[in-house]
Write an enzyme that holds these catalytic residues in place. Structure first.
Site, PDB file in Angstrom:
ATOM      1  CG  HIS A 140      -1.967   1.229   1.314  1.00  0.00           C
ATOM      2  ND1 HIS A 140      -2.167   1.534   2.305  1.00  0.00           N
ATOM      3  CD2 HIS A 140      -2.585   1.481   0.384  1.00  0.00           C
ATOM      4  CE1 HIS A 140      -2.692   2.768   2.221  1.00  0.00           C
ATOM      5  NE2 HIS A 140      -3.517   2.180   0.949  1.00  0.00           N
ATOM      6  CD  GLU A 152       0.081   1.405   5.909  1.00  0.00           C
ATOM      7  OE1 GLU A 152      -1.044   0.937   7.160  1.00  0.00           O
ATOM      8  OE2 GLU A 152      -1.066   1.081   5.083  1.00  0.00           O
TER       9      GLU A 152
HETATM   10  N1  CAA Z   1       5.404  14.951  -7.846  1.00  0.00           N
HETATM   11  C1  CAA Z   1       6.717  15.275  -7.656  1.00  0.00           C
HETATM   12  N2  CAA Z   1       6.628  16.180  -7.103  1.00  0.00           N
HETATM   13  C2  CAA Z   1       5.457  16.671  -6.444  1.00  0.00           C
HETATM   14  C3  CAA Z   1       4.323  16.016  -6.753  1.00  0.00           C
HETATM   15  C4  CAA Z   1       4.448  14.723  -7.423  1.00  0.00           C
HETATM   16  N3  CAA Z   1       2.997  13.840  -7.518  1.00  0.00           N
HETATM   17  N4  CAA Z   1       2.889  16.814  -6.224  1.00  0.00           N
HETATM   18  C5  CAA Z   1       3.650  17.307  -5.568  1.00  0.00           C
HETATM   19  N5  CAA Z   1       5.177  17.740  -5.420  1.00  0.00           N
HETATM   20  C6  CAA Z   1       5.716  19.132  -5.641  1.00  0.00           C
HETATM   21  C7  CAA Z   1       5.204  20.422  -5.898  1.00  0.00           C
HETATM   22  O1  CAA Z   1       5.696  20.716  -7.154  1.00  0.00           O
HETATM   23  C8  CAA Z   1       5.947  21.080  -4.763  1.00  0.00           C
HETATM   24  O2  CAA Z   1       7.211  21.820  -5.233  1.00  0.00           O
HETATM   25  P1  CAA Z   1       8.068  22.856  -4.725  1.00  0.00           P
HETATM   26  O3  CAA Z   1       8.201  22.922  -3.413  1.00  0.00           O
HETATM   27  O4  CAA Z   1       8.728  23.193  -6.066  1.00  0.00           O
HETATM   28  O5  CAA Z   1       6.742  23.934  -5.099  1.00  0.00           O
HETATM   29  C9  CAA Z   1       6.501  20.045  -3.900  1.00  0.00           C
HETATM   30  O6  CAA Z   1       6.302  19.412  -3.979  1.00  0.00           O
HETATM   31  C10 CAA Z   1       5.254  20.607  -2.663  1.00  0.00           C
HETATM   32  O7  CAA Z   1       4.447  20.669  -3.071  1.00  0.00           O
HETATM   33  P2  CAA Z   1       3.226  21.616  -2.356  1.00  0.00           P
HETATM   34  O8  CAA Z   1       4.221  23.315  -2.003  1.00  0.00           O
HETATM   35  O9  CAA Z   1       2.341  21.577  -2.977  1.00  0.00           O
HETATM   36  O10 CAA Z   1       2.976  21.501  -0.817  1.00  0.00           O
HETATM   37  P3  CAA Z   1       3.423  20.661   0.254  1.00  0.00           P
HETATM   38  O11 CAA Z   1       4.448  21.519   1.181  1.00  0.00           O
HETATM   39  O12 CAA Z   1       1.788  20.890   1.567  1.00  0.00           O
HETATM   40  O13 CAA Z   1       3.390  19.493   0.173  1.00  0.00           O
HETATM   41  C11 CAA Z   1       2.972  17.110   0.308  1.00  0.00           C
HETATM   42  C12 CAA Z   1       3.345  18.204  -0.544  1.00  0.00           C
HETATM   43  C13 CAA Z   1       4.379  16.500  -0.089  1.00  0.00           C
HETATM   44  C14 CAA Z   1       1.856  16.539  -0.924  1.00  0.00           C
HETATM   45  C15 CAA Z   1       2.560  17.354   1.734  1.00  0.00           C
HETATM   46  O14 CAA Z   1       1.262  18.337   1.770  1.00  0.00           O
HETATM   47  C16 CAA Z   1       2.148  16.026   2.116  1.00  0.00           C
HETATM   48  O15 CAA Z   1       2.714  15.436   2.958  1.00  0.00           O
HETATM   49  N6  CAA Z   1       1.145  16.141   2.848  1.00  0.00           N
HETATM   50  C17 CAA Z   1       0.012  14.815   2.819  1.00  0.00           C
HETATM   51  C18 CAA Z   1      -0.533  14.243   2.056  1.00  0.00           C
HETATM   52  C19 CAA Z   1      -0.650  12.791   2.020  1.00  0.00           C
HETATM   53  O16 CAA Z   1      -0.924  12.903   3.714  1.00  0.00           O
HETATM   54  N7  CAA Z   1      -0.941  11.940   1.671  1.00  0.00           N
HETATM   55  C20 CAA Z   1      -1.085  10.733   1.776  1.00  0.00           C
HETATM   56  C21 CAA Z   1      -2.703  10.327   1.658  1.00  0.00           C
HETATM   57  S1  CAA Z   1      -3.209   9.701   2.807  1.00  0.00           S
HETATM   58  C22 CAA Z   1      -3.217   7.772   1.176  1.00  0.00           C
HETATM   59  O17 CAA Z   1      -2.575   8.151   0.563  1.00  0.00           O
HETATM   60  C23 CAA Z   1      -3.307   6.548   1.427  1.00  0.00           C
HETATM   61  C24 CAA Z   1      -4.909   6.222   1.744  1.00  0.00           C
HETATM   62  O18 CAA Z   1      -4.857   4.788   1.396  1.00  0.00           O
HETATM   63  C25 CAA Z   1      -6.338   6.851   1.163  1.00  0.00           C
END
Ligand code: CAA
Length: 292
Positions: A140, A152
């Site tokens: 996962h 996971e």
């Molecule tokens: N690929 C490459 N780079 C990416 C990207 C991707 N798919 N998505 C975002 N980025 C980049 C952005 O372009 C940005 O680059 P810069 O710093 O150069 O601008 C950088 O990553 C940071 O992104 P943001 O500025 O948009 O925002 P952020 O600093 O908040 O980081 C994040 C984004 C890493 C998603 C962070 O907000 C985070 O960790 N959020 C929590 C996400 C989370 O909890 N995910 C789990 C969800 S639950 C799940 O997936 C399981 C389920 O079963 C439901």
């Protein structure tokens, strides 16, 4: 058995991310979708993600070219035949998954590992559609896959210890940190995350705070990267609703029951970022406004 060739079923948000990290780690990676259009969309997302990583300097243009050269898109199951591991990231529907597994079990070499990226379905229920119950596991990943460090690794009661070790090693080779868990709906992360997200909605329903203030509370008070409503919109409200229902069915505990407001938003088609509206309104995507 060494893993050399990786198959990915589904090129949506998760499948595309998994295929990307697999190709980036040096594996020849075949991604299977049901239609060319879906493949194209997935590959556009992979290119966008690689472009962001190049822009940030975490990937060189040479690495991007190599990653793309290792990726092959297909609409034919037969192209997965000689993969060493097949990671499935298709629609979260048990019948579709069982049907797909029964089919690929006859096509993919018997030694290959099958790994499901399901976030909440029971791995054992998918596994029994195949004859390889010892070579079936959950892997996962988290959204966005190229950035989130966790995977996971979910063992069932019949997964062989070699396969668990292989999946842990494979996860590490993708640049992820694997954690081991057992086949209980939601595994470790969603077991804790889903009740938290649902509780944020209940707090909103009870007037404890506004969408923005609850988000600020968890971001600034606890150092979470996103507040619960931003995360709900990011994951997708229909996805959260679906997961919550599966977990509620499994455990029959109130903490997994989807609150009425979540159901209403899903019914209204307000699924979060992807539909332009959820707990926030994304008419101006760079500047989301609370939707109510
Ligand atoms: N690929 C490459 N780079 C990416 C990207 C991707 N798919 N998505 C975002 N980025 C980049 C952005 O372009 C940005 O680059 P810069 O710093 O150069 O601008 C950088 O990553 C940071 O992104 P943001 O500025 O948009 O925002 P952020 O600093 O908040 O980081 C994040 C984004 C890493 C998603 C962070 O907000 C985070 O960790 N959020 C929590 C996400 C989370 O909890 N995910 C789990 C969800 S639950 C799940 O997936 C399981 C389920 O079963 C439901």
């Amino acid at each position: 058995m060494a893993i050399r060739k990786v198959g990915v079923l589904g090129c949506g948000l998760m499948g595309a991310g998994i295929a990307q990290v697999s190709a980036a780690a040096g594996y020849t990676t075949v991604v299977k979708e049901v239609a060319e259009d879906f493949l194209k969309k997935g590959f556009v997302n992979i290119e966008k993600s690689l472009a962001k990583l190049v822009e940030k300097g975490s990937v060189t243009t040479e690495q991007r070219t190599q990653t793309l050269s290792r990726l092959l898109g297909t609409t034919k199951f037969e192209d997965l035949a000689d993969c060493d591991i097949v990671i499935e990231a298709i629609i979260e529907n048990l019948d579709s998954k069982r049907e797909t597994y029964a089919l690929i079990d006859k096509i993919v070499k018997p030694k290959a590992i099958f790994a499901s990226n399901t976030s909440s379905l029971v791995i054992t229920e998918m596994m029994t559609a195949t004859q390889r119950v010892d070579r079936f596991i959950g892997m996962h990943f988290f959204n966005p896959v190229p950035l989130m460090k966790l995977v996971e690794v979910v063992a069932t009661i019949t997964t062989s210890s070699d396969v668990i070790d292989e999946a842990m090693k494979f996860g590490t080779s993708l640049g992820k940190v694997p954690i081991r868990t057992s086949d209980r709906s939601g595994f470790i992360v969603n077991r804790l995350l889903v009740p938290y997200l649902l509780d944020a909605i209940r707090a909103l329903e009870e007037g404890v705070g506004s969408v923005e203030d609850i988000d600020k509370g968890m971001k600034l008070g606890c150092g979470y990267p996103m507040g619960p409503f931003t995360l709900l919109d990011f994951v997708g409200l229909e996805t959260t609703y679906y997961i919550a229902n599966i977990m509620f069915d499994e455990f029959r505990e109130k903490r997994f029951a989807p609150p009425p407001l979540l159901k209403r938003l899903v019914l209204a088609g307000h699924h979060g970022r992807k539909t332009g509206r959820g707990f926030y309104d994304y008419s101006d995507p760079a500047n989301p406004k609370p939707a109510f």
